[in-house]
Design a protein around this motif. Structure first.
Motif, PDB file in Angstrom:
ATOM      1  N   GLN A  64      30.728  30.548  36.029  1.00 20.99           N
ATOM      2  CA  GLN A  64      31.192  31.674  35.226  1.00 20.99           C
ATOM      3  C   GLN A  64      31.760  32.794  36.094  1.00 20.99           C
ATOM      4  O   GLN A  64      32.702  33.476  35.685  1.00 20.99           O
ATOM      5  N   GLN A  65      31.246  32.953  37.299  1.00 24.93           N
ATOM      6  CA  GLN A  65      31.856  33.917  38.225  1.00 24.93           C
ATOM      7  C   GLN A  65      33.251  33.449  38.631  1.00 24.93           C
ATOM      8  O   GLN A  65      34.164  34.256  38.822  1.00 24.93           O
ATOM      9  N   GLY A  66      33.402  32.136  38.735  1.00 25.38           N
ATOM     10  CA  GLY A  66      34.730  31.586  38.995  1.00 25.38           C
ATOM     11  C   GLY A  66      35.686  31.877  37.857  1.00 25.38           C
ATOM     12  O   GLY A  66      36.854  32.211  38.090  1.00 25.38           O
ATOM     13  N   GLU A  67      35.197  31.787  36.625  1.00 26.93           N
ATOM     14  CA  GLU A  67      36.031  32.079  35.463  1.00 26.93           C
ATOM     15  C   GLU A  67      36.504  33.531  35.468  1.00 26.93           C
ATOM     16  O   GLU A  67      37.652  33.820  35.136  1.00 26.93           O
ATOM     17  N   TRP A  75      42.691  33.838  43.107  1.00 26.40           N
ATOM     18  CA  TRP A  75      42.629  32.386  43.217  1.00 26.40           C
ATOM     19  C   TRP A  75      41.642  31.905  44.263  1.00 26.40           C
ATOM     20  O   TRP A  75      40.861  30.977  44.003  1.00 26.40           O
ATOM     21  N   ASP A  76      41.668  32.491  45.450  1.00 28.76           N
ATOM     22  CA  ASP A  76      40.772  32.033  46.512  1.00 28.76           C
ATOM     23  C   ASP A  76      39.314  32.329  46.176  1.00 28.76           C
ATOM     24  O   ASP A  76      38.430  31.512  46.452  1.00 28.76           O
ATOM     25  N   GLU A  77      39.081  33.492  45.599  1.00 24.93           N
ATOM     26  CA  GLU A  77      37.720  33.851  45.210  1.00 24.93           C
ATOM     27  C   GLU A  77      37.218  32.897  44.127  1.00 24.93           C
ATOM     28  O   GLU A  77      36.077  32.409  44.188  1.00 24.93           O
ATOM     29  N   ALA A  78      38.062  32.619  43.151  1.00 29.22           N
ATOM     30  CA  ALA A  78      37.693  31.687  42.089  1.00 29.22           C
ATOM     31  C   ALA A  78      37.393  30.308  42.667  1.00 29.22           C
ATOM     32  O   ALA A  78      36.400  29.665  42.300  1.00 29.22           O
ATOM     33  N   ALA A  79      38.242  29.843  43.588  1.00 30.29           N
ATOM     34  CA  ALA A  79      38.044  28.526  44.194  1.00 30.29           C
ATOM     35  C   ALA A  79      36.694  28.450  44.896  1.00 30.29           C
ATOM     36  O   ALA A  79      36.001  27.427  44.822  1.00 30.29           O
ATOM     37  N   GLY A  80      36.314  29.525  45.560  1.00 32.16           N
ATOM     38  CA  GLY A  80      35.021  29.545  46.250  1.00 32.16           C
ATOM     39  C   GLY A  80      33.863  29.362  45.289  1.00 32.16           C
ATOM     40  O   GLY A  80      32.920  28.596  45.555  1.00 32.16           O
ATOM     41  N   PHE A  81      33.904  30.051  44.166  1.00 27.41           N
ATOM     42  CA  PHE A  81      32.830  29.922  43.174  1.00 27.41           C
ATOM     43  C   PHE A  81      32.804  28.523  42.566  1.00 27.41           C
ATOM     44  O   PHE A  81      31.736  27.919  42.411  1.00 27.41           O
TER      45      PHE A  81
END
Length: 293
Positions: A64-67, A75-81
């Motif tokens: 959900q943090q990725g969402e 994008w990079d932050e989302a990919a990490g989650f």
């Protein structure tokens, strides 16, 4: 009603701040706020993941943090989650969902090779709604990464699966022209490419139809089938704003010249010679104009 529910969840968390019950209350309260479209939900997902990293809900909290990051185009932050969520619950139903969203984030970050790998993993979850779509994005990612053999295989999987399935979602059916475009560009045999393009042309519309005309004409040109190629390339060249329009004009003119229609070829050479901004084909067209006038 919303405040009362959150107060009840918070009371439950306070009663057992380190226990499983608190983790569950945080999870339920985060979902409650998310369903209410409250921005406060994000902080609860963060708290759940940080305070209860070993909870069975920690993977969902990461997802959900990725969402949230994906919606913000981080994008990079989302990919990490998403990557952490997939690793956290590798054997769960969450893992393929996280892989699909990981692919989405990496695709938007233009990290084509990594995106393709993530979409491939997502495609293995056959029961998931996103599974039929995943090969399309894997194929497109591989093509952009320059891995054409891998791209062709995934495009073919997507096209044959969706075309044969009358119950496939209408949205996926709309991907078929672009899938055939990508597939045709991923094979080296112009005869096979022409067959791939031809099958999509009848039902294509708009920009996709124009590019299919160009790509089919290009494939026929490579086979020295100038009479068949010329009308397709001439039609495609009318799409002035397309990135491939100058190439379509050049090949159309070449095809017409090779069929003996030098007057018609000259018209297209002149048009290309006058293009602004100039490109590498402009000078060639100018030379052709001088030679044919």
């Amino acid at each position: 009603k919303n405040n009362g529910a959150i107060a009840a969840f918070d009371a439950a968390i306070a009663a057992d701040p380190k226990g499983d019950f608190a983790a569950e209350a945080l999870y339920e309260s985060a979902w409650h706020l998310q369903e209410q479209r409250s921005p406060d939900a994000a902080a609860r997902w963060v708290r759940l993941e940080r305070e209860f990293p070993n909870s069975k809900r920690a993977g969902e909290a990461l997802y959900q943090q990725g969402e949230v990051a994906l919606a913000a185009k981080k994008w990079d932050e989302a990919a990490g989650f998403y990557r952490r969520a997939a690793e956290k619950d590798a054997q769960s139903d969450l893992a393929p969902r996280a892989q699909y969203q990981l692919g989405t984030a990496l695709y938007n970050a233009e990290k084509w090779g990594e995106a393709a790998t993530a979409f491939d993993k997502a495609a293995t979850a056959k029961k998931e709604a996103f599974a039929p779509e995943a090969p399309y994005w894997a194929a497109d990612s591989y093509r952009r990464a320059g891995k054409l053999t891998e791209a062709a295989t995934r495009y073919e999987t997507f096209v044959t699966t969706i075309e044969a399935n009358n119950a496939a979602p209408a949205e996926l059916k709309t991907y078929l022209p672009s899938a055939r475009l990508g597939w045709g560009q991923s094979v080296t045999d112009p005869v096979k490419a022409a067959t791939i393009y031809q099958a999509a042309l009848a039902k294509a519309e708009g920009a996709a139809k124009g590019e299919l005309q160009f790509r089919l004409g290009e494939a026929l040109f490579k086979q020295n089938k100038y009479t068949d190629a010329a009308p397709l390339l001439s039609l495609a060249s009318l799409n002035d704003k397309a990135a491939w329009a100058p190439q379509a004009e050049w090949l159309a003119a070449q095809a017409l010249e090779n069929t003996g229609a030098k007057g018609d070829a000259l018209v297209l050479y002149r048009k290309l010679a006058a293009r602004q901004p100039a490109n590498d084909l402009t000078a060639k067209a100018q030379e052709k104009v001088k030679a044919l006038e």
